[in-house]
Design a protein around this motif. Sequence first.
Motif, PDB file in Angstrom:
ATOM      1  N   ILE A   1       0.942  -1.394   0.068  1.00  0.00           N
ATOM      2  CA  ILE A   1       0.064  -0.124  -0.089  1.00  0.00           C
ATOM      3  C   ILE A   1       0.746   1.332   0.171  1.00  0.00           C
ATOM      4  N   ALA A   2       1.989   1.251   0.725  1.00  0.00           N
ATOM      5  CA  ALA A   2       2.843   2.499   1.085  1.00  0.00           C
ATOM      6  C   ALA A   2       3.524   2.737  -0.535  1.00  0.00           C
ATOM      7  N   VAL A   3       4.084   1.544  -1.193  1.00  0.00           N
ATOM      8  CA  VAL A   3       4.505   1.778  -2.267  1.00  0.00           C
ATOM      9  C   VAL A   3       3.615   2.265  -3.648  1.00  0.00           C
ATOM     10  N   THR A   4       2.444   1.742  -3.437  1.00  0.00           N
ATOM     11  CA  THR A   4       1.264   2.199  -4.471  1.00  0.00           C
ATOM     12  C   THR A   4       1.072   3.779  -4.019  1.00  0.00           C
ATOM     13  N   VAL A   5       0.818   4.189  -2.963  1.00  0.00           N
ATOM     14  CA  VAL A   5       0.714   5.620  -2.689  1.00  0.00           C
ATOM     15  C   VAL A   5       1.842   6.390  -3.100  1.00  0.00           C
ATOM     16  N   ALA A   6       2.926   5.932  -2.580  1.00  0.00           N
ATOM     17  CA  ALA A   6       4.097   6.667  -3.102  1.00  0.00           C
ATOM     18  C   ALA A   6       4.265   6.923  -4.490  1.00  0.00           C
ATOM     19  N   ALA A   7       4.014   5.771  -5.388  1.00  0.00           N
ATOM     20  CA  ALA A   7       3.894   5.922  -6.940  1.00  0.00           C
ATOM     21  C   ALA A   7       3.008   6.828  -7.616  1.00  0.00           C
ATOM     22  N   LEU A   8       1.729   6.889  -6.723  1.00  0.00           N
ATOM     23  CA  LEU A   8       0.566   7.837  -7.316  1.00  0.00           C
ATOM     24  C   LEU A   8       1.143   9.063  -7.113  1.00  0.00           C
TER      25      LEU A   8
ATOM     26  N   VAL B   1       5.725 -15.142 -11.989  1.00  0.00           N
ATOM     27  CA  VAL B   1       4.871 -15.859 -12.771  1.00  0.00           C
ATOM     28  C   VAL B   1       3.377 -15.565 -12.479  1.00  0.00           C
ATOM     29  N   ALA B   2       3.410 -15.701 -11.336  1.00  0.00           N
ATOM     30  CA  ALA B   2       1.718 -15.496 -11.147  1.00  0.00           C
ATOM     31  C   ALA B   2       1.357 -13.955 -11.437  1.00  0.00           C
ATOM     32  N   ALA B   3       2.323 -13.040 -11.241  1.00  0.00           N
ATOM     33  CA  ALA B   3       1.702 -11.518 -11.939  1.00  0.00           C
ATOM     34  C   ALA B   3       1.591 -11.764 -13.385  1.00  0.00           C
TER      35      ALA B   3
ATOM     36  N   LEU C   1       0.048 -15.785  -4.383  1.00  0.00           N
ATOM     37  CA  LEU C   1      -1.111 -14.856  -3.897  1.00  0.00           C
ATOM     38  C   LEU C   1      -0.457 -13.250  -3.901  1.00  0.00           C
ATOM     39  N   LEU C   2       0.692 -13.003  -3.625  1.00  0.00           N
ATOM     40  CA  LEU C   2       1.337 -11.702  -3.916  1.00  0.00           C
ATOM     41  C   LEU C   2       1.368 -11.427  -5.440  1.00  0.00           C
ATOM     42  N   GLY C   3       1.679 -12.384  -6.227  1.00  0.00           N
ATOM     43  CA  GLY C   3       1.639 -12.178  -7.454  1.00  0.00           C
ATOM     44  C   GLY C   3       0.274 -11.918  -8.144  1.00  0.00           C
ATOM     45  N   VAL C   4      -0.700 -12.419  -7.683  1.00  0.00           N
ATOM     46  CA  VAL C   4      -2.240 -12.450  -8.348  1.00  0.00           C
ATOM     47  C   VAL C   4      -2.818 -11.300  -7.795  1.00  0.00           C
ATOM     48  N   ASN C   5      -2.513 -10.749  -6.521  1.00  0.00           N
ATOM     49  CA  ASN C   5      -2.967  -9.499  -5.966  1.00  0.00           C
ATOM     50  C   ASN C   5      -2.393  -8.297  -6.437  1.00  0.00           C
ATOM     51  N   LEU C   6      -1.140  -8.379  -6.464  1.00  0.00           N
ATOM     52  CA  LEU C   6      -0.387  -7.240  -6.572  1.00  0.00           C
ATOM     53  C   LEU C   6      -0.077  -6.814  -8.218  1.00  0.00           C
ATOM     54  N   GLY C   7      -0.084  -7.845  -8.948  1.00  0.00           N
ATOM     55  CA  GLY C   7       0.128  -8.145 -10.335  1.00  0.00           C
ATOM     56  C   GLY C   7      -0.825  -7.555 -11.438  1.00  0.00           C
ATOM     57  N   PRO C   8      -1.926  -7.798 -11.298  1.00  0.00           N
ATOM     58  CA  PRO C   8      -2.979  -7.215 -12.343  1.00  0.00           C
ATOM     59  C   PRO C   8      -3.146  -5.632 -12.404  1.00  0.00           C
ATOM     60  N   LEU C   9      -2.043  -5.049 -12.772  1.00  0.00           N
ATOM     61  CA  LEU C   9      -1.985  -3.625 -13.195  1.00  0.00           C
ATOM     62  C   LEU C   9      -1.530  -3.326 -14.382  1.00  0.00           C
ATOM     63  N   ILE C  10      -1.473  -4.388 -15.272  1.00  0.00           N
ATOM     64  CA  ILE C  10      -0.783  -3.962 -16.696  1.00  0.00           C
ATOM     65  C   ILE C  10      -1.932  -3.979 -17.799  1.00  0.00           C
TER      66      ILE C  10
ATOM     67  N   SER D   1       3.056   2.134 -16.903  1.00  0.00           N
ATOM     68  CA  SER D   1       3.259   2.564 -15.507  1.00  0.00           C
ATOM     69  C   SER D   1       3.010   1.241 -14.733  1.00  0.00           C
ATOM     70  N   GLY D   2       1.894   0.558 -15.115  1.00  0.00           N
ATOM     71  CA  GLY D   2       1.672  -0.610 -14.255  1.00  0.00           C
ATOM     72  C   GLY D   2       2.747  -1.525 -14.058  1.00  0.00           C
ATOM     73  N   ALA D   3       3.208  -1.952 -15.420  1.00  0.00           N
ATOM     74  CA  ALA D   3       4.373  -2.707 -15.368  1.00  0.00           C
ATOM     75  C   ALA D   3       5.626  -2.452 -14.411  1.00  0.00           C
ATOM     76  N   LEU D   4       5.848  -1.244 -14.312  1.00  0.00           N
ATOM     77  CA  LEU D   4       6.865  -0.753 -13.700  1.00  0.00           C
ATOM     78  C   LEU D   4       6.724  -0.853 -12.009  1.00  0.00           C
ATOM     79  N   LEU D   5       5.233  -0.466 -11.676  1.00  0.00           N
ATOM     80  CA  LEU D   5       4.978  -0.499 -10.528  1.00  0.00           C
ATOM     81  C   LEU D   5       4.823  -2.127 -10.093  1.00  0.00           C
ATOM     82  N   VAL D   6       4.467  -2.753 -10.734  1.00  0.00           N
ATOM     83  CA  VAL D   6       4.416  -4.272 -10.512  1.00  0.00           C
ATOM     84  C   VAL D   6       5.946  -4.629 -10.072  1.00  0.00           C
TER      85      VAL D   6
END
Length: 370
Positions: free
Chosen positions: A161-168, A284-286, A314-323, A353-358
């Motif tokens: 969450i902190a990384v996402t907010v910083a990126a935004l 791989v999951a992402a 779980l990390l991959g399928v939760n945090l990965g779908p941003l592309i 931008s999503g790929a970089l954040l992932v």
Amino acid sequence: MWALAAIAGVGVVAVGLLPLPGALSVLSLVWPVLLFLVAMTVLAELAGAAEVFDVAAVRAARAGRGRTPVLFALVVVLCVATTIVLSLDTTAVLLTPVVLALSRRLSLPPLPFAMATVWLANTASLALPVSNLTNLLALEPLGLSAAAYARTVALPATVAIAVTVAALGLWQRRSLGGRYLMPDRLRPHDRVTFTVAASACAGLVPLLLVGVPVQWAACAAAAPVVVVTAVRRPSALRPSLLPWRLVVVVAGLFLVVEAIGPLFLDSVLGQAVGGRGGLGTAAVAAGAANVVNNLPAYLALQRAVPSHDLLPVLLGVNLGPLILPWGSLATLLWAERCRAAGVHVPWARFAASGALLVVVLLVSTVPLLP
């Protein structure tokens, strides 16, 4: 996309790649998700017509006291809280209209607020089992209770969450400075319909907190709004309220993934994950989530990897779908809300931008897993 999903879903059954009993089994698994999708979309559309989101937007703007960074911070907090407690799909459906109405009323650029909604809907969904259906599916194979799961992922979820907010903040810093004119208070034109719709949206929270299945909670929230709309404004009840294209896409994806899993997908994913360690498994999951949607990707990987690799999955399928837009149902719902509001999403920029954040998310959170 919906037509391709329909053809592929029907095709795998018609040619025998997925026998009819297997297809019915898949649909029995996915129907609660589809019912939730339909009910929440109807609720969001009718609540929007009742000016619930416009009133909420004005109240948020007044709470921000004319300062754009403060307003953006309020939106971020609301997105995180809603995602954790009510699920990423609820955030995509209910909050996206709020933030778009907010930016429209204040003459602010809508994209920063829309991006906060979709990014945090996905990345904050790791925190609790109810935040994402993939988390619920993983509890049994992981051998964790809901409380144990929350403790296990608390640190990586917080960092995500902190990384996402910083990126935004970094990406949208030029759009988030300055001030805006404080809007006047807004009174809805139809107080009765507004009250019923607002109460239905708020009532969704306790229903979910007491353990009502998400699909029935969504139906219970949508039903009174449909009734009062039918009485007071029947013209608002139109076939276009139903998100049938998204239903077709989700159902088709599940059928196709179930059909090709035993043929080659399971073995390909197993080989891709094998020996790569936590970060490689999460990557791989992402990637799989962006190709076939996070839920079927998780189901395929659950069959392909040992239980001790499920947390990185779980990390991959939760945090990965941003592309890609079909990476998660929440992103599809968000895109539909943006389209309905006339907001253009630059998909090439979204993907880059999503790929970089992932990449940053996975590198910063996977080492924090126990």
